[in-house]
Scaffold this active site. Structure first.
Site, PDB file in Angstrom:
ATOM      1  N   CYS A 114       0.846  -1.190   0.000  1.00 16.06           N
ATOM      2  CA  CYS A 114       0.000   0.000   0.000  1.00 16.06           C
ATOM      3  C   CYS A 114       0.885   1.244   0.000  1.00 16.06           C
ATOM      4  O   CYS A 114       1.787   1.377   0.831  1.00 16.06           O
ATOM      5  CB  CYS A 114      -0.904  -0.021   1.228  1.00 16.06           C
ATOM      6  SG  CYS A 114      -1.713   1.557   1.572  1.00 16.06           S
ATOM      7  N   HIS A 117       0.809   3.520   3.451  1.00 12.48           N
ATOM      8  CA  HIS A 117       1.431   3.143   4.722  1.00 12.48           C
ATOM      9  C   HIS A 117       2.628   2.209   4.567  1.00 12.48           C
ATOM     10  O   HIS A 117       3.262   1.844   5.544  1.00 12.48           O
ATOM     11  CB  HIS A 117       0.397   2.464   5.639  1.00 12.48           C
ATOM     12  CG  HIS A 117      -0.822   3.292   5.896  1.00 12.48           C
ATOM     13  ND1 HIS A 117      -2.006   3.098   5.209  1.00 12.48           N
ATOM     14  CD2 HIS A 117      -1.046   4.329   6.740  1.00 12.48           C
ATOM     15  CE1 HIS A 117      -2.903   3.979   5.626  1.00 12.48           C
ATOM     16  NE2 HIS A 117      -2.360   4.732   6.552  1.00 12.48           N
ATOM     17  N   CYS A 185      -3.189  -2.582   6.313  1.00 16.38           N
ATOM     18  CA  CYS A 185      -3.387  -1.274   6.937  1.00 16.38           C
ATOM     19  C   CYS A 185      -4.746  -1.200   7.629  1.00 16.38           C
ATOM     20  O   CYS A 185      -4.948  -0.361   8.524  1.00 16.38           O
ATOM     21  CB  CYS A 185      -3.254  -0.153   5.908  1.00 16.38           C
ATOM     22  SG  CYS A 185      -4.397  -0.261   4.522  1.00 16.38           S
TER      23      CYS A 185
END
Length: 224
Positions: A114, A117, A185
């Site tokens: 991702c 993050h 996340c």
């Protein structure tokens, strides 16, 4: 006859010299690339050393002595898709074939990071296309998934990139891509919902315009 043989010999020498020149050029390019990659690896390693120090860790303790280097190598592997293209992967794997029925490859495992993050998301991709006199080696569809998933991503863009790459390479009558993924996340931080998953889809060509084709793809793909 002697002149002809001499010419053939000279031609062979010329070819050998050209081969040597090409090989020398390839070695020079490889050496340059290796030098650049080594410098990048060193920079990433130093960055991880700084991060660990700022987190309050002792980077000189035994367990962490080589952690920055290992983490740097891992990050380079997890983002290796930046150095790859669809053309490199497909190579000579597109074939003329008089086949117009749907082709589906489902449950292609994918792992990505991702971009918000830098934590993983992972799941499966399901791909279908309607050939327009051209088919592709089935493993190449998985390789295309690999190219785009090995980059910093959001799932929505990843789905669209895979579909667009297949459409541009094959020019089929239609392309459909569905990705089901779990985002760490959401699991490890934030809302911490263990069982939440995300589904995204992109439909191009007949899969977008023809509800019957779309329904066939979804029924074959989502069936367990």
């Amino acid at each position: 006859m002697e002149y002809q043989n001499a010419s053939e010999m000279n031609g062979g020498v010329d070819r050998n010299l050209n081969t040597c020149k090409r090989n020398s050029l390839c070695r020079e390019k490889k050496d340059f690339k290796d030098t650049v990659d080594a410098k990048k690896l060193s920079h990433i390693e130093k960055a991880y050393t700084t991060i660990l120090s700022e987190l309050g860790e002792d980077v000189d303790r035994e367990g962490l002595l080589r952690t920055p280097l290992r983490a740097a190598k891992a990050m380079q592997f997890l983002t290796k898709g930046y150095k790859e293209t669809t053309q490199d992967v497909l190579n000579d794997a597109i074939f003329d074939e008089n086949h117009e029925e749907i082709v589906i490859v489902k449950d292609i495992e994918l792992f990505s990071l991702c971009e918000h993050h830098l934590v993983p998301f992972f799941g499966k991709a399901h791909i279908a296309y309607l050939p327009n006199k051209k088919v592709v080696g089935l493993s190449k569809l998985a390789r295309i998934v690999e190219i785009y998933s090995r980059r910093l991503q959001v799932q929505e863009r990843l789905t669209k990139q895979i579909a667009s790459a297949i459409s541009e390479a094959l020019e089929p009558a239609g392309v459909a891509v569905v990705i089901e993924a779990v985002h760490m996340c959401m699991v490890m931080r934030g809302v911490q919902k263990m069982n939440a998953s995300t589904v995204t889809s992109v439909m191009l060509g007949r899969f977008h315009d023809d509800p019957t084709a779309r329904k066939e793809f979804l029924s074959l793909t989502m069936r367990k």
